[in-house]
Design a protein around this motif. Structure first.
Motif, PDB file in Angstrom:
ATOM      1  N   LYS A  83       3.968  16.825 -14.359  1.00 35.03           N
ATOM      2  CA  LYS A  83       3.955  15.672 -15.261  1.00 35.03           C
ATOM      3  C   LYS A  83       5.370  15.214 -15.579  1.00 35.03           C
ATOM      4  N   ASP A  84       6.277  16.179 -15.812  1.00 36.00           N
ATOM      5  CA  ASP A  84       7.657  15.802 -16.127  1.00 36.00           C
ATOM      6  C   ASP A  84       8.343  15.117 -14.958  1.00 36.00           C
ATOM      7  N   SER A  85       7.914  15.422 -13.744  1.00 38.92           N
ATOM      8  CA  SER A  85       8.541  14.803 -12.578  1.00 38.92           C
ATOM      9  C   SER A  85       8.302  13.306 -12.526  1.00 38.92           C
ATOM     10  N   THR A  86       7.295  12.824 -13.247  1.00 41.15           N
ATOM     11  CA  THR A  86       7.016  11.389 -13.258  1.00 41.15           C
ATOM     12  C   THR A  86       7.810  10.641 -14.326  1.00 41.15           C
ATOM     13  N   TYR A 117      10.951  20.824  -6.013  1.00 42.66           N
ATOM     14  CA  TYR A 117      10.548  19.990  -4.881  1.00 42.66           C
ATOM     15  C   TYR A 117       9.419  20.646  -4.093  1.00 42.66           C
ATOM     16  N   LYS A 118       9.507  21.966  -3.912  1.00 45.73           N
ATOM     17  CA  LYS A 118       8.447  22.664  -3.191  1.00 45.73           C
ATOM     18  C   LYS A 118       7.122  22.569  -3.935  1.00 45.73           C
ATOM     19  N   MET A 119       7.169  22.665  -5.249  1.00 39.14           N
ATOM     20  CA  MET A 119       5.942  22.558  -6.028  1.00 39.14           C
ATOM     21  C   MET A 119       5.333  21.163  -5.912  1.00 39.14           C
ATOM     22  N   MET A 120       6.167  20.140  -5.845  1.00 39.42           N
ATOM     23  CA  MET A 120       5.661  18.774  -5.731  1.00 39.42           C
ATOM     24  C   MET A 120       5.003  18.525  -4.375  1.00 39.42           C
ATOM     25  N   HIS A 121       5.432  19.276  -3.342  1.00 43.50           N
ATOM     26  CA  HIS A 121       4.844  19.124  -2.015  1.00 43.50           C
ATOM     27  C   HIS A 121       3.682  20.079  -1.767  1.00 43.50           C
ATOM     28  N   ASN A 122       3.526  21.087  -2.610  1.00 41.28           N
ATOM     29  CA  ASN A 122       2.554  22.144  -2.354  1.00 41.28           C
ATOM     30  C   ASN A 122       1.142  21.669  -2.702  1.00 41.28           C
ATOM     31  N   ARG A 123       0.312  21.511  -1.668  1.00 39.31           N
ATOM     32  CA  ARG A 123      -1.037  21.017  -1.888  1.00 39.31           C
ATOM     33  C   ARG A 123      -2.022  22.136  -2.217  1.00 39.31           C
ATOM     34  N   ILE A 124      -1.512  23.347  -2.349  1.00 41.97           N
ATOM     35  CA  ILE A 124      -2.366  24.415  -2.885  1.00 41.97           C
ATOM     36  C   ILE A 124      -2.796  24.071  -4.295  1.00 41.97           C
ATOM     37  N   HIS A 140     -10.087  28.346  -3.677  1.00 41.90           N
ATOM     38  CA  HIS A 140      -9.499  28.537  -5.000  1.00 41.90           C
ATOM     39  C   HIS A 140      -9.583  27.233  -5.787  1.00 41.90           C
ATOM     40  N   PRO A 141      -9.603  27.320  -7.106  1.00 43.86           N
ATOM     41  CA  PRO A 141      -9.667  26.098  -7.930  1.00 43.86           C
ATOM     42  C   PRO A 141      -8.333  25.366  -7.938  1.00 43.86           C
ATOM     43  N   ALA A 142      -8.389  24.067  -8.105  1.00 41.64           N
ATOM     44  CA  ALA A 142      -7.180  23.246  -8.166  1.00 41.64           C
ATOM     45  C   ALA A 142      -6.586  23.286  -9.570  1.00 41.64           C
ATOM     46  N   ILE A 143      -5.261  23.152  -9.645  1.00 40.06           N
ATOM     47  CA  ILE A 143      -4.576  23.117 -10.931  1.00 40.06           C
ATOM     48  C   ILE A 143      -4.366  21.689 -11.403  1.00 40.06           C
ATOM     49  N   ASN A 144      -3.969  20.805 -10.499  1.00 41.80           N
ATOM     50  CA  ASN A 144      -3.774  19.406 -10.879  1.00 41.80           C
ATOM     51  C   ASN A 144      -4.839  18.549 -10.228  1.00 41.80           C
ATOM     52  N   ASP A 145      -5.171  17.453 -10.889  1.00 41.57           N
ATOM     53  CA  ASP A 145      -6.201  16.558 -10.383  1.00 41.57           C
ATOM     54  C   ASP A 145      -5.595  15.502  -9.463  1.00 41.57           C
ATOM     55  N   GLN A 146      -6.447  14.682  -8.895  1.00 39.55           N
ATOM     56  CA  GLN A 146      -6.004  13.673  -7.949  1.00 39.55           C
ATOM     57  C   GLN A 146      -5.107  12.640  -8.613  1.00 39.55           C
ATOM     58  N   GLY A 147      -5.393  12.320  -9.869  1.00 38.82           N
ATOM     59  CA  GLY A 147      -4.579  11.324 -10.561  1.00 38.82           C
ATOM     60  C   GLY A 147      -3.143  11.773 -10.741  1.00 38.82           C
ATOM     61  N   ALA A 151       0.251  10.231  -9.024  1.00 40.17           N
ATOM     62  CA  ALA A 151       1.361   9.774  -9.858  1.00 40.17           C
ATOM     63  C   ALA A 151       2.680  10.382  -9.383  1.00 40.17           C
ATOM     64  N   VAL A 152       2.666  11.641  -9.005  1.00 38.41           N
ATOM     65  CA  VAL A 152       3.881  12.285  -8.498  1.00 38.41           C
ATOM     66  C   VAL A 152       4.306  11.659  -7.183  1.00 38.41           C
ATOM     67  N   ARG A 153       3.355  11.405  -6.306  1.00 38.16           N
ATOM     68  CA  ARG A 153       3.698  10.814  -5.009  1.00 38.16           C
ATOM     69  C   ARG A 153       4.222   9.393  -5.153  1.00 38.16           C
ATOM     70  N   SER A 154       3.630   8.621  -6.042  1.00 37.75           N
ATOM     71  CA  SER A 154       4.053   7.234  -6.206  1.00 37.75           C
ATOM     72  C   SER A 154       5.392   7.114  -6.927  1.00 37.75           C
ATOM     73  N   SER A 155       5.795   8.148  -7.653  1.00 36.70           N
ATOM     74  CA  SER A 155       7.066   8.095  -8.378  1.00 36.70           C
ATOM     75  C   SER A 155       8.266   8.224  -7.455  1.00 36.70           C
ATOM     76  N   GLY A 156       8.038   8.659  -6.196  1.00 41.38           N
ATOM     77  CA  GLY A 156       9.131   8.797  -5.245  1.00 41.38           C
ATOM     78  C   GLY A 156       9.873  10.099  -5.344  1.00 41.38           C
ATOM     79  N   ARG A 157       9.403  11.051  -6.172  1.00 43.97           N
ATOM     80  CA  ARG A 157      10.113  12.309  -6.342  1.00 43.97           C
ATOM     81  C   ARG A 157       9.990  13.191  -5.110  1.00 43.97           C
ATOM     82  N   THR A 158       8.919  13.058  -4.353  1.00 39.81           N
ATOM     83  CA  THR A 158       8.689  13.940  -3.215  1.00 39.81           C
ATOM     84  C   THR A 158       9.189  13.351  -1.910  1.00 39.81           C
ATOM     85  N   THR A 159       9.611  12.093  -1.911  1.00 40.69           N
ATOM     86  CA  THR A 159      10.037  11.447  -0.672  1.00 40.69           C
ATOM     87  C   THR A 159      11.530  11.168  -0.616  1.00 40.69           C
ATOM     88  N   GLY A 160      12.248  11.568  -1.665  1.00 43.33           N
ATOM     89  CA  GLY A 160      13.688  11.319  -1.683  1.00 43.33           C
ATOM     90  C   GLY A 160      14.050   9.912  -2.051  1.00 43.33           C
TER      91      GLY A 160
END
Length: 211
Positions: A83-86, A117-124, A140-147, A151-160
């Motif tokens: 969440k903070d990454s956004t 950065y690894k956590m933002m890319h980790n789809r586990i 295993h159960p998911a920790i974060n939801d699709q929303g 939000a993390v992907r659209s913020s540009g934090r994982t793509t540089g």
């Protein structure tokens, strides 16, 4: 050099003995390769079914009976990081905030930008398992939801891209042009390392040589 066994009918002094040795080595190599193929096939089949097959244990999960289970204390930290990454402008700011609150990795080490950065890319964290570029629904159960993931992907934090990249580029540009030649007065821009501090040091050294 020859080998002769005292307790076994085996030696390498004759051509027939060397032939038998090479045959045994070939069978041993064959057995080793077949065993490795079976292990790889078993791992592939298990990952296709969504089973976690070992590796670095991600923050937020524990292992019970070879299955990933959610560690609620760590899971809340993982959700906070995502969440903070956004909202944070830079990963350095996030690292400072987390360190001030006393948060660490599973191995009790300080959280770094690479860890974030690894956590933002980790789809586990989405409840998926990776195998050769393909993701499968995990057991295993998911920790974060699709929303949150979107939000993390659209913020540009994982793509540089986005503010994180631009802030770093601006600092490098200011640093690379901070010094000029004392003889000509012109700013020098030689091929320099990517790290901002290394750019400054290299530019100072080049200016000194020009002087």
């Amino acid at each position: 050099m020859s080998f002769v066994a005292v307790t076994q009918q085996f030696n390498t002094t004759t051509s027939m003995s060397r032939l038998m040795l090479n045959a045994l080595l070939s069978f041993a190599q064959f057995e080793r390769e077949v065993t490795a193929e079976r292990i790889r096939d078993q791992i592939a089949a298990s990952k296709t079914k969504g089973m976690w097959m070992g590796g670095s244990l991600p923050l937020g999960y524990d292992v019970e009976n070879r299955l990933l289970v959610v560690n609620e204390a760590e899971a809340s930290l993982a959700r906070r990081i995502l969440k903070d990454s956004t909202r944070c402008r830079s990963a350095t700011e996030m690292v400072r905030e987390l360190a001030a609150d006393g948060h660490t990795t599973k191995s009790r080490r300080c959280l770094t930008k690479q860890t974030l950065y690894k956590m933002m890319h980790n789809r586990i964290y989405r409840g998926e398992i990776l195998r050769k570029g393909t993701y499968y629904a995990g057991q295993h159960p998911a920790i974060n939801d699709q929303g949150l993931w979107d939000a993390v992907r659209s913020s540009g934090r994982t793509t540089g891209s986005g503010p994180w990249r631009h802030a770093s580029a601006d600092s490098r540009r200011r640093c690379s042009w901070a010094f000029s030649s004392p003889t000509t007065g012109n700013a020098s821009r030689p091929p320099l390392p990517a790290r901002p501090m290394a750019r400054c040091i290299a530019t100072i050294c080049r200016s000194a040589r020009l002087a």
